[in-house]
Design a protein around this motif. Sequence first.
Motif, mmCIF file in Angstrom:
data_model
loop_
_atom_site.group_PDB
_atom_site.id
_atom_site.type_symbol
_atom_site.label_atom_id
_atom_site.label_comp_id
_atom_site.label_asym_id
_atom_site.label_seq_id
_atom_site.Cartn_x
_atom_site.Cartn_y
_atom_site.Cartn_z
ATOM 1 N N GLN A 30 35.416 47.775 28.806
ATOM 2 C CA GLN A 30 36.842 47.490 28.715
ATOM 3 C C GLN A 30 37.103 46.310 29.635
ATOM 4 O OE1 GLN A 30 39.498 50.616 30.034
ATOM 5 N NE2 GLN A 30 41.014 49.084 30.604
ATOM 6 N N MET A 31 37.560 45.204 29.070
ATOM 7 C CA MET A 31 37.787 44.006 29.860
ATOM 8 C C MET A 31 39.266 43.833 30.157
ATOM 9 S SD MET A 31 36.769 40.051 29.043
ATOM 10 C CE MET A 31 38.341 39.522 28.371
ATOM 11 N N ASP A 32 39.570 43.639 31.440
ATOM 12 C CA ASP A 32 40.915 43.268 31.863
ATOM 13 C C ASP A 32 40.865 41.814 32.319
ATOM 14 O OD1 ASP A 32 42.678 45.775 31.891
ATOM 15 O OD2 ASP A 32 40.875 46.471 32.906
ATOM 16 N N TRP A 33 42.010 41.141 32.268
ATOM 17 C CA TRP A 33 42.069 39.718 32.588
ATOM 18 C C TRP A 33 43.288 39.454 33.452
ATOM 19 C CZ3 TRP A 33 38.867 35.789 30.543
ATOM 20 C CH2 TRP A 33 39.267 34.474 30.805
ATOM 21 N N VAL A 34 43.102 38.768 34.554
ATOM 22 C CA VAL A 34 44.206 38.281 35.383
ATOM 23 C C VAL A 34 43.902 36.840 35.781
ATOM 24 C CG1 VAL A 34 44.893 40.571 36.246
ATOM 25 C CG2 VAL A 34 43.253 39.218 37.538
ATOM 26 N N VAL A 35 44.940 36.127 36.263
ATOM 27 C CA VAL A 35 44.758 34.700 36.523
ATOM 28 C C VAL A 35 44.805 34.318 37.997
ATOM 29 C CG1 VAL A 35 45.625 34.036 34.241
ATOM 30 C CG2 VAL A 35 47.210 34.158 36.190
ATOM 31 N N SER A 36 45.103 35.276 38.870
ATOM 32 C CA SER A 36 45.229 34.913 40.285
ATOM 33 C C SER A 36 44.564 35.946 41.185
ATOM 34 C CB SER A 36 46.705 34.784 40.675
ATOM 35 O OG SER A 36 47.321 36.058 40.719
ATOM 36 N N CYS A 37 44.281 35.515 42.401
ATOM 37 C CA CYS A 37 43.712 36.387 43.421
ATOM 38 C C CYS A 37 44.680 37.540 43.721
ATOM 39 C CB CYS A 37 43.420 35.563 44.671
ATOM 40 S SG CYS A 37 42.678 36.476 46.029
ATOM 41 N N GLU A 38 45.966 37.221 43.815
ATOM 42 C CA GLU A 38 46.966 38.238 44.121
ATOM 43 C C GLU A 38 47.000 39.337 43.061
ATOM 44 O OE1 GLU A 38 47.661 34.937 43.865
ATOM 45 O OE2 GLU A 38 48.257 34.307 45.866
ATOM 46 N N GLU A 39 47.018 38.923 41.779
ATOM 47 C CA GLU A 39 47.010 39.896 40.685
ATOM 48 C C GLU A 39 45.740 40.739 40.719
ATOM 49 O OE1 GLU A 39 48.945 38.483 36.654
ATOM 50 O OE2 GLU A 39 47.640 36.920 37.486
ATOM 51 N N ALA A 40 44.618 40.078 40.968
ATOM 52 C CA ALA A 40 43.340 40.780 40.994
ATOM 53 C C ALA A 40 43.311 41.834 42.090
ATOM 54 C CB ALA A 40 42.198 39.781 41.178
ATOM 55 N N ARG A 41 43.769 41.479 43.267
ATOM 56 C CA ARG A 41 43.760 42.442 44.374
ATOM 57 C C ARG A 41 44.609 43.660 44.038
ATOM 58 N NH1 ARG A 41 44.042 39.477 50.126
ATOM 59 N NH2 ARG A 41 43.766 41.645 50.741
ATOM 60 N N LYS A 42 45.755 43.439 43.411
ATOM 61 C CA LYS A 42 46.631 44.560 43.039
ATOM 62 C C LYS A 42 45.964 45.483 42.012
ATOM 63 C CE LYS A 42 50.986 42.159 43.834
ATOM 64 N NZ LYS A 42 52.123 41.490 43.183
ATOM 65 N N ILE A 43 45.386 44.899 40.984
ATOM 66 C CA ILE A 43 44.795 45.718 39.920
ATOM 67 C C ILE A 43 43.532 46.430 40.415
ATOM 68 C CG2 ILE A 43 43.412 43.908 38.811
ATOM 69 C CD1 ILE A 43 44.251 45.082 36.111
ATOM 70 N N ILE A 44 42.762 45.774 41.294
ATOM 71 C CA ILE A 44 41.570 46.413 41.851
ATOM 72 C C ILE A 44 41.968 47.570 42.760
ATOM 73 C CG2 ILE A 44 39.573 46.082 43.375
ATOM 74 C CD1 ILE A 44 39.584 43.112 42.319
ATOM 75 N N LYS A 45 42.975 47.354 43.592
ATOM 76 C CA LYS A 45 43.450 48.415 44.482
ATOM 77 C C LYS A 45 43.930 49.614 43.679
ATOM 78 C CE LYS A 45 46.646 49.444 48.208
ATOM 79 N NZ LYS A 45 47.733 48.971 49.057
ATOM 80 N N LYS A 46 44.714 49.354 42.651
ATOM 81 C CA LYS A 46 45.221 50.438 41.806
ATOM 82 C C LYS A 46 44.074 51.185 41.126
ATOM 83 C CE LYS A 46 48.383 51.494 38.085
ATOM 84 N NZ LYS A 46 49.184 51.027 36.971
ATOM 85 N N ALA A 47 43.110 50.451 40.606
ATOM 86 C CA ALA A 47 41.959 51.077 39.938
ATOM 87 C C ALA A 47 41.174 51.947 40.911
ATOM 88 C CB ALA A 47 41.059 50.009 39.331
ATOM 89 N N ASN A 48 40.984 51.461 42.135
ATOM 90 C CA ASN A 48 40.270 52.240 43.143
ATOM 91 C C ASN A 48 41.040 53.505 43.497
ATOM 92 O OD1 ASN A 48 38.261 50.288 43.205
ATOM 93 N ND2 ASN A 48 39.025 49.312 45.056
ATOM 94 N N GLU A 49 42.355 53.387 43.683
ATOM 95 C CA GLU A 49 43.183 54.552 44.022
ATOM 96 C C GLU A 49 43.181 55.591 42.915
ATOM 97 O OE1 GLU A 49 46.943 52.714 44.856
ATOM 98 O OE2 GLU A 49 46.387 52.227 46.930
ATOM 99 N N GLU A 50 43.135 55.142 41.681
ATOM 100 C CA GLU A 50 43.138 56.050 40.527
ATOM 101 C C GLU A 50 41.750 56.581 40.201
ATOM 102 O OE1 GLU A 50 44.975 53.715 37.457
ATOM 103 O OE2 GLU A 50 46.989 54.054 38.257
ATOM 104 N N LYS A 51 40.772 56.249 41.020
ATOM 105 C CA LYS A 51 39.383 56.690 40.821
ATOM 106 C C LYS A 51 38.839 56.241 39.458
ATOM 107 C CE LYS A 51 39.322 59.215 44.655
ATOM 108 N NZ LYS A 51 39.642 58.396 45.769
#
Length: 129
Positions: A30-51
């Motif tokens: 499953q591929m997700d796509w973002v364009v900035s460091c800020e967006e990436a950090r948010k989505i990675i943090k959320k993914a980690n929190e959601e296990k």
Amino acid sequence: MVKRILVVEDDLSLKPLWESFFSRRSQQVQMDWVVSCEEARKIIKKANEEKNPFYLIITDIFLAGSGTGMELLRSPEVMNSQARTVLVSAADRYEILSKFGHLMPNTEVISKPLDFRKYEPILNHLLTR
């Protein structure tokens, strides 16, 4: 098992190339796509929190916004994840590794223009580890 992949790239013309590459894999991805460091950090943090973390994070070195791909790879969000990482750069792969490899010892580096025939073994290895 579906492997989540995050591509962080502000050049949207490359999205079909990455989608095509990953759609040909035998593994489910499953591929997700973002364009900035800020967006990436948010989505990675959320993914980690959601296990439900990303298995592979691929980032261009220069991104939209204020952060770079190297800053992203050294961020707490990425460092606290178990994700495999890839840095994409228009600079020569060996030049990047010689200058910055010590800052990101577990990161693969691939060069633009993207030549998936050349980098397919590296990406396949990362997906099967």
